[in-house]
Write a protein that holds these residues in place. Structure first.
Motif, PDB file in Angstrom:
ATOM      1  N   GLU A   1     -10.018 -14.904   7.419  1.00  0.00           N
ATOM      2  CA  GLU A   1     -11.354 -14.744   6.749  1.00  0.00           C
ATOM      3  C   GLU A   1     -11.461 -13.099   6.736  1.00  0.00           C
ATOM      4  N   GLU A   2     -10.878 -12.321   7.535  1.00  0.00           N
ATOM      5  CA  GLU A   2     -10.699 -10.859   7.476  1.00  0.00           C
ATOM      6  C   GLU A   2      -9.882 -10.380   6.637  1.00  0.00           C
ATOM      7  N   ILE A   3      -8.847 -11.015   6.290  1.00  0.00           N
ATOM      8  CA  ILE A   3      -7.711 -10.438   5.422  1.00  0.00           C
ATOM      9  C   ILE A   3      -8.078 -10.796   3.993  1.00  0.00           C
ATOM     10  N   ALA A   4      -8.864 -11.845   3.836  1.00  0.00           N
ATOM     11  CA  ALA A   4      -9.458 -12.106   2.512  1.00  0.00           C
ATOM     12  C   ALA A   4     -10.060 -10.994   1.744  1.00  0.00           C
ATOM     13  N   TYR A   5     -10.732 -10.393   2.602  1.00  0.00           N
ATOM     14  CA  TYR A   5     -11.508  -9.506   1.899  1.00  0.00           C
ATOM     15  C   TYR A   5     -11.164  -7.992   1.712  1.00  0.00           C
ATOM     16  N   LEU A   6      -9.812  -7.748   2.048  1.00  0.00           N
ATOM     17  CA  LEU A   6      -8.815  -6.723   1.773  1.00  0.00           C
ATOM     18  C   LEU A   6      -8.734  -6.403   0.441  1.00  0.00           C
ATOM     19  N   GLU A   7      -8.555  -5.167  -0.022  1.00  0.00           N
ATOM     20  CA  GLU A   7      -8.358  -4.862  -1.410  1.00  0.00           C
ATOM     21  C   GLU A   7      -6.865  -5.322  -1.616  1.00  0.00           C
ATOM     22  N   SER A   8      -6.665  -5.781  -2.802  1.00  0.00           N
ATOM     23  CA  SER A   8      -5.373  -6.400  -2.963  1.00  0.00           C
ATOM     24  C   SER A   8      -4.706  -5.602  -4.015  1.00  0.00           C
ATOM     25  N   ASP A   9      -5.323  -4.499  -4.628  1.00  0.00           N
ATOM     26  CA  ASP A   9      -4.557  -3.654  -5.579  1.00  0.00           C
ATOM     27  C   ASP A   9      -3.383  -2.701  -4.778  1.00  0.00           C
ATOM     28  N   PRO A  10      -2.211  -2.842  -5.281  1.00  0.00           N
ATOM     29  CA  PRO A  10      -1.001  -2.232  -4.775  1.00  0.00           C
ATOM     30  C   PRO A  10      -1.111  -0.911  -4.651  1.00  0.00           C
ATOM     31  N   GLU A  11      -2.022  -0.194  -5.606  1.00  0.00           N
ATOM     32  CA  GLU A  11      -2.158   1.379  -5.654  1.00  0.00           C
ATOM     33  C   GLU A  11      -2.788   1.770  -4.318  1.00  0.00           C
ATOM     34  N   VAL A  12      -3.595   1.045  -3.641  1.00  0.00           N
ATOM     35  CA  VAL A  12      -4.262   1.447  -2.516  1.00  0.00           C
ATOM     36  C   VAL A  12      -3.759   1.042  -1.323  1.00  0.00           C
ATOM     37  N   ILE A  13      -2.537   0.690  -1.293  1.00  0.00           N
ATOM     38  CA  ILE A  13      -1.955  -0.162   0.077  1.00  0.00           C
ATOM     39  C   ILE A  13      -2.006   1.105   1.175  1.00  0.00           C
ATOM     40  N   ALA A  14      -1.591   2.327   0.652  1.00  0.00           N
ATOM     41  CA  ALA A  14      -1.378   3.464   1.550  1.00  0.00           C
ATOM     42  C   ALA A  14      -2.684   3.766   2.153  1.00  0.00           C
ATOM     43  N   GLU A  15      -4.045   3.384   1.500  1.00  0.00           N
ATOM     44  CA  GLU A  15      -5.256   3.434   2.065  1.00  0.00           C
ATOM     45  C   GLU A  15      -5.537   2.453   3.296  1.00  0.00           C
ATOM     46  N   ARG A  16      -4.870   1.589   3.206  1.00  0.00           N
ATOM     47  CA  ARG A  16      -5.007   0.448   4.315  1.00  0.00           C
ATOM     48  C   ARG A  16      -4.657   0.685   5.756  1.00  0.00           C
ATOM     49  N   SER A  17      -3.855   1.678   5.923  1.00  0.00           N
ATOM     50  CA  SER A  17      -3.326   2.183   7.265  1.00  0.00           C
ATOM     51  C   SER A  17      -4.593   2.400   8.078  1.00  0.00           C
ATOM     52  N   LYS A  18      -5.707   2.594   7.508  1.00  0.00           N
ATOM     53  CA  LYS A  18      -6.858   2.937   8.490  1.00  0.00           C
ATOM     54  C   LYS A  18      -7.419   1.452   9.015  1.00  0.00           C
ATOM     55  N   SER A  19      -7.467   0.635   8.148  1.00  0.00           N
ATOM     56  CA  SER A  19      -7.896  -0.565   8.655  1.00  0.00           C
ATOM     57  C   SER A  19      -6.897  -1.689   9.131  1.00  0.00           C
ATOM     58  N   VAL A  20      -5.660  -1.587   8.484  1.00  0.00           N
ATOM     59  CA  VAL A  20      -4.669  -2.458   8.873  1.00  0.00           C
ATOM     60  C   VAL A  20      -3.543  -1.772   9.718  1.00  0.00           C
ATOM     61  N   HIS A  21      -3.624  -1.941  10.997  1.00  0.00           N
ATOM     62  CA  HIS A  21      -2.341  -1.157  12.030  1.00  0.00           C
ATOM     63  C   HIS A  21      -1.458  -1.881  11.762  1.00  0.00           C
ATOM     64  N   LEU A  22      -0.243  -1.668  11.513  1.00  0.00           N
ATOM     65  CA  LEU A  22       1.069  -2.347  11.789  1.00  0.00           C
ATOM     66  C   LEU A  22       1.291  -2.394  13.171  1.00  0.00           C
ATOM     67  N   PRO A  23       1.895  -3.521  13.594  1.00  0.00           N
ATOM     68  CA  PRO A  23       2.318  -3.620  14.859  1.00  0.00           C
ATOM     69  C   PRO A  23       3.692  -2.984  15.313  1.00  0.00           C
ATOM     70  N   GLU A  24       3.531  -2.681  16.548  1.00  0.00           N
ATOM     71  CA  GLU A  24       4.904  -1.743  17.043  1.00  0.00           C
ATOM     72  C   GLU A  24       6.049  -2.673  17.057  1.00  0.00           C
ATOM     73  N   LYS A  25       7.124  -2.505  16.329  1.00  0.00           N
ATOM     74  CA  LYS A  25       8.170  -3.231  16.093  1.00  0.00           C
ATOM     75  C   LYS A  25       8.893  -3.679  17.418  1.00  0.00           C
ATOM     76  N   TYR A  26       9.452  -4.752  17.578  1.00  0.00           N
ATOM     77  CA  TYR A  26      10.198  -5.094  18.842  1.00  0.00           C
ATOM     78  C   TYR A  26      11.477  -4.333  18.853  1.00  0.00           C
ATOM     79  N   GLU A  27      11.842  -3.723  20.004  1.00  0.00           N
ATOM     80  CA  GLU A  27      13.081  -3.078  20.154  1.00  0.00           C
ATOM     81  C   GLU A  27      14.074  -3.820  21.036  1.00  0.00           C
ATOM     82  N   THR A  28      13.643  -5.039  21.615  1.00  0.00           N
ATOM     83  CA  THR A  28      14.620  -5.672  22.213  1.00  0.00           C
ATOM     84  C   THR A  28      14.350  -7.316  21.976  1.00  0.00           C
ATOM     85  N   PRO A  29      15.415  -8.052  22.204  1.00  0.00           N
ATOM     86  CA  PRO A  29      15.437  -9.400  21.712  1.00  0.00           C
ATOM     87  C   PRO A  29      14.228 -10.129  22.908  1.00  0.00           C
ATOM     88  N   PRO A  30      13.591 -10.953  22.457  1.00  0.00           N
ATOM     89  CA  PRO A  30      14.082 -12.145  21.513  1.00  0.00           C
ATOM     90  C   PRO A  30      13.584 -11.806  20.077  1.00  0.00           C
TER      91      PRO A  30
END
Length: 922
Positions: free
Chosen positions: A103-132
């Motif tokens: 319900e939250e992601i459904a309202y995000l802008e889907s235009d690829p040109e504004v993907i860079a602007e999403r960083s303010k509202s969509v925080h990517l998770p910190e990657k896993y450095e170790t297994p698993p």
């Protein structure tokens, strides 16, 4: 402006969410917008922004917004929703972070040109450095093979690890909390989990102690249900432990996300759990559909996600919708290329050559690629969405458990695709084969003699010979389940299954901690000491075995200061007197009797104690800082008339049912029991819910399947120090590995390797197994003893010199070994079952020519009771698919000893064995 219809305040809320990207892009001057059933509240910095916001509302809602009256007109009657402005004096600017919910992601802008602007509202998770590494399987629709594809990838990874001789650890999680499939598959396994996914979510979310301590506890519980695959280990976390748990799930994955800073906490939690159990990979079976049970995982780009779909219209539409939503929060392509994150993979399944020729197939590919975010190349087969194909296989429509899945998946394209993935995970490595154990043997016949001597030593457990122990699945389950708590189990097995052998070996350990260390040498040395006290014993023990048992008893008597030596015979005498003198005793009175017998051991004067309970003994043990596990064996000697004697039934029932139940009610008991019981005694003792009782102790059941059969043979080779076999390798060897290595013992086939003869291991396993699928350890040991003895004594007649270049036991010695093994089996069965002995005696009146299979019971004038007993024993088997009255068959392990001819019956016998043991065995 899009078509507008506002039926309720929810529709107003949807418009607000769409126009503000779920509140992450508010108009200038707006601090917050909250929609309620009675008003739309807008917080602004000051009144100067009010006219501008009013104009924006008019743009968003058109004629539905009455700007002069500050109301939004709804479409049901003349209802309205007032708009209220409030100046926020104490405001602070904060970024609204969109969480991984549909319900939250459904309202995000889907235009690829504004993907860079999403960083303010969509925080990517910190990657896993170790297994698993996390691998999730999802589908929009159920019934498309999602769980099967997970199973295939799991099996493929394990197989690939075996091929390159690599040890990996995998945690499999059934995260489908509405329709769990893997959970029900796993209920066919002997060793059942003690923790569920529901338990994990609740414990993690509301941890009563430090979270790391909680994870350590959960990991320990998960490890109790481990399963070995070659050198690798698999743990399983079911969705629930019982069906009732599914009906009461207060904590779902979404709750982890809703916590403070919990945007990606669901993935973090699973990763931390996997790390705690030492997993290299976590496989996750997700809930189908647009469920928030799955969304925290399906949107997490750190996780390898496989989306399974067919090309039916509903699957295409739903999967396209899902892909579009995932694309809204997809990481930049360079992050994917740097292997920091993953794009999802799509598997089109249930395909046929005809379907692939339809236009709908190509249309589906276009729709899927269009739905997901495009790569810079922007072509149909973009690498950002990898699409694989698997074909329809009818045999996959009906699967009930892991073994069925493994067997039926093996020849399919599903497995082929899974192997391709597994190869990518585990890079190609050279698999260095060990040199054959035969190549360096200068005197093969002396090797056979060593095997014969070891088998002679281990044939009779009552002799107390042999100081080592094969770590079988029941023993491993016993050690795994009772690392912290003391056992309270009944170990069930037929005569010759290894009950007395395990009883003596446990006595030899003297302390439970020694046994645990034997089962898992990697465990740290424990400072605590839990004494093992053999209370009742078989009446057929040799002096050597008795010495081992008495040494264990002496350890306890020394610590409690009892100068009088314990005599098992005294206990047996008291049992027999109680049976004969107390014919009116009920179960509670017999339970008190058993409690008193244990109390005597620790020095409690039972004659001066009016009422005695297990709690009393437990308190006494705690006061003395003692922990004791009592062992019971030889019950068939004491209760030899159990079929007719009701007091014997009551006495035994109280011991095997009531006593363990009462022990389970004591928290952190210092008292444990392990009761070894012959299987046939159960039907006389547990007259109701027998299946339920057997299931309760199924993990400790002394049954010998094909895997344990192969392991026992290899263990005997290791004990004999032949073929280069080493005991330390047993647990790391797969079934295929064992079959290959044991070719040095008995060859590949019962003939040359390229002959059409039966495979040696399969022939021996089938020959020693009855039509109930039962196999006894003593028969295995005895068979090898006789085969080795024939080889040594008749080396010229069996052409040992010819065969010794490829095996130690020639085909002729293997075939000849079955008869003496069968004759001994019949002799022991006569001692064990009086009814069987009577039937064998009646056979004397029939000529040898009449003894042939198949036969009709009328031919030997057999009573229905006799037929039932022989069927229960596994001596005869009724082929109910055959209409002829001559439809009773006999397994090889009894046939030769009873002097029955099998001429002309072999094809049908093999068919029946395949039915019982599965294809590929014979």
């Amino acid at each position: 402006m899009k078509f507008m219809r506002l039926l309720t305040w929810f529709d107003v809320q949807r418009v607000i969410r769409r126009e503000t990207s779920y509140g992450s892009q508010l108009p200038n001057g707006v601090v917050r917008i909250n929609c309620f059933s009675d008003a739309l509240e807008i917080g602004i910095i000051n009144d100067e922004y009010k006219p501008e916001i009013n104009t924006i509302l008019k743009k968003w809602f058109g004629d539905w917004y009455q700007e002069e009256q500050f109301i939004i007109q709804l479409d049901i009657g003349d209802s309205t929703l007032p708009v209220e402005f409030s100046v926020e004096d104490n405001f602070y600017e904060k970024n609204i972070v969109v969480r991984p919910f549909w319900e939250e992601i459904a309202y995000l802008e889907s235009d690829p040109e504004v993907i860079a602007e999403r960083s303010k509202s969509v925080h990517l998770p910190e990657k896993y450095e170790t297994p698993p590494g996390l691998i999730a399987f999802y589908s929009f629709k159920g019934g498309v093979g999602r769980t099967l594809h997970l199973a295939a990838h799991l099996f493929a990874l394990l197989e690939r690890a075996k091929e390159i001789d690599k040890a990996i650890t995998i945690l499999v999680i059934d995260a489908d909390l509405e329709a769990p499939g893997l959970t029900y598959w796993n209920r066919a396994e002997k060793q059942q989990p003690t923790l569920s996914f529901i338990d994990f979510l609740e414990s993690y979310h509301y941890s009563p102690i430090d979270r790391e301590q909680t994870l350590s506890f959960l990991a320990k519980e998960i490890k109790k249900s481990s399963k070995s695959e070659g050198k690798s280990t698999v743990y399983f976390l079911p969705a629930c432990l019982n069906d009732h748990q599914l009906l009461d799930t207060p904590i779902l994955p979404e709750q982890l996300v809703r916590t403070l800073d919990g945007t990606w906490e669901c993935g973090n939690a699973l990763h931390r759990l996997g790390h705690a159990v030492g997993a290299d990979y976590i496989f996750i079976d997700l809930r189908a559909g647009l469920s928030e049970i799955s969304s925290p995982i399906i949107f997490d780009p750190r996780i390898q996600r496989f989306i399974i779909t067919t090309i039916t219209e509903q699957s295409i539409s739903g999967t396209s919708l899902v892909l579009e939503q995932i694309g809204r929060v997809a990481p930049p392509e360079n992050s994917i290329n740097d292997q920091q994150y993953y794009d999802p993979s799509l598997i089109l399944t249930m395909l046929t050559p005809e379907l692939k020729q339809l236009p709908a197939f190509e249309d589906a590919l276009v729709r899927f690629q269009s739905a997901y975010i495009q790569s810079e190349e922007d072509n149909l087969y973009s690498t950002r969405l990898q699409i694989k194909e698997t074909y329809f296989a009818q045999e996959l429509l009906y699967i009930n458990n892991w073994e069925e899945a493994r067997s039926k998946l093996r020849p399919t394209s599903v497995m082929k695709v899974a192997f391709e993935w597994a190869n990518e995970q585990l890079y190609e490595q050279e698999n260095q084969n060990l040199n054959s154990g035969m190549t360096n043997q200068s005197d093969p016949l002396s090797e056979v003699q060593k095997l014969m001597q070891i088998c002679e030593k281990y044939e009779y457990a009552e002799q107390g010979e042999g100081e080592d122990l094969l770590v079988t699945e029941p023993l491993k389950n016993l050690a795994t389940q009772f690392q912290d708590d003391l056992p309270r189990v009944v170990s069930i097995g037929a005569k010759g299954a290894g009950k007395t052998f395990n009883y003596i070996q446990l006595s030899r350990f003297k302390y439970w901690e020694n046994f645990l260390k034997k089962i898992d040498p990697s465990q740290p040395l424990r400072t605590s000491q839990t004494y093992i006290f053999p209370l009742l014993q078989s009446g057929k023990l040799s002096d050597q075995a008795k010495n081992i048992i008495n040494e264990a008893r002496n350890e306890v008597q020394m610590v409690i200061g009892d100068q009088q030596s314990f005599q098992s015979s005294d206990c047996v005498d008291r049992i027999k007197r109680a049976i004969s003198h107390n014919s009116a005793w009920s179960e509670p009175e017999w339970t008190e009797f058993w409690i008193k017998e244990m109390a005597r051991v620790i020095g409690i004067n039972v004659d001066q104690t009016s009422s005695l309970s297990l709690s009393t003994i437990n308190h006494e043990l705690k006061d003395k800082s003692l922990k004791i596990i009592f062992l019971f064996d030889g019950l068939e000697d004491i209760f030899s008339d159990i079929a007719a004697n009701s007091q014997q039934k009551i006495a035994l029932k109280s011991l095997i049912e009531d006593l363990p139940n009462k022990l389970s009610e004591i928290r952190q008991s210092n008292l444990g029991v392990i009761i070894f019981l012959r299987r046939d005694f159960l039907r006389y003792t547990i007259t109701q819910n027998l299946g339920q009782f057997e299931n309760l102790y199924r993990s400790y059941d002394l049954l010998w399947d094909q895997d344990s059969f192969l392991k026992l043979v290899f263990w005997l080779c290791a004990q004999s120090k032949i073929m280069g076999a080493e005991q330390i390798n047993i647990e790391s060897l797969s079934r295929e590995d064992l079959i290959d290595k044991l070719q040095d013992l008995w060859g590949k086939r019962l003939g040359s390797d390229h002959s059409k003869e039966a495979y040696s291991y399969a022939w021996i396993f089938a020959a020693l197994t009855d039509f109930n699928g039962r196999l006894q350890a003593r028969d295995i040991v005895r068979f090898l003893y006789n085969a080795a003895k024939i080889t040594v004594e008749q080396s010229n007649n069996i052409q040992f010199e010819k065969w010794s270049t490829s095996r130690l036991l020639p085909p002729q010695s293997i075939r000849k070994a079955l008869k003496p093994c069968s004759e001994k089996k019949v002799e022991e069965a006569k001692e064990e079952y009086p009814e069987f002995e009577k039937w064998v005696e009646t056979l004397r009146q029939y000529s040898v020519e009449l003894r042939s299979i198949p036969f009709a019971v009328e031919k030997f004038d057999m009573e229905p009771t006799t037929v039932r007993i022989l069927e229960d024993m596994g001596v005869i088997y009724e082929d109910k698919e055959k209409e002829d009255i001559a439809r009773f068959y006999m397994p090889e392990i009894f046939r030769e000893g009873l002097g029955f001819s099998g001429k002309g019956a072999r094809p049908r016998v093999l068919a029946l064995k395949r039915k019982v043991l599965g294809r590929g065995i014979v």
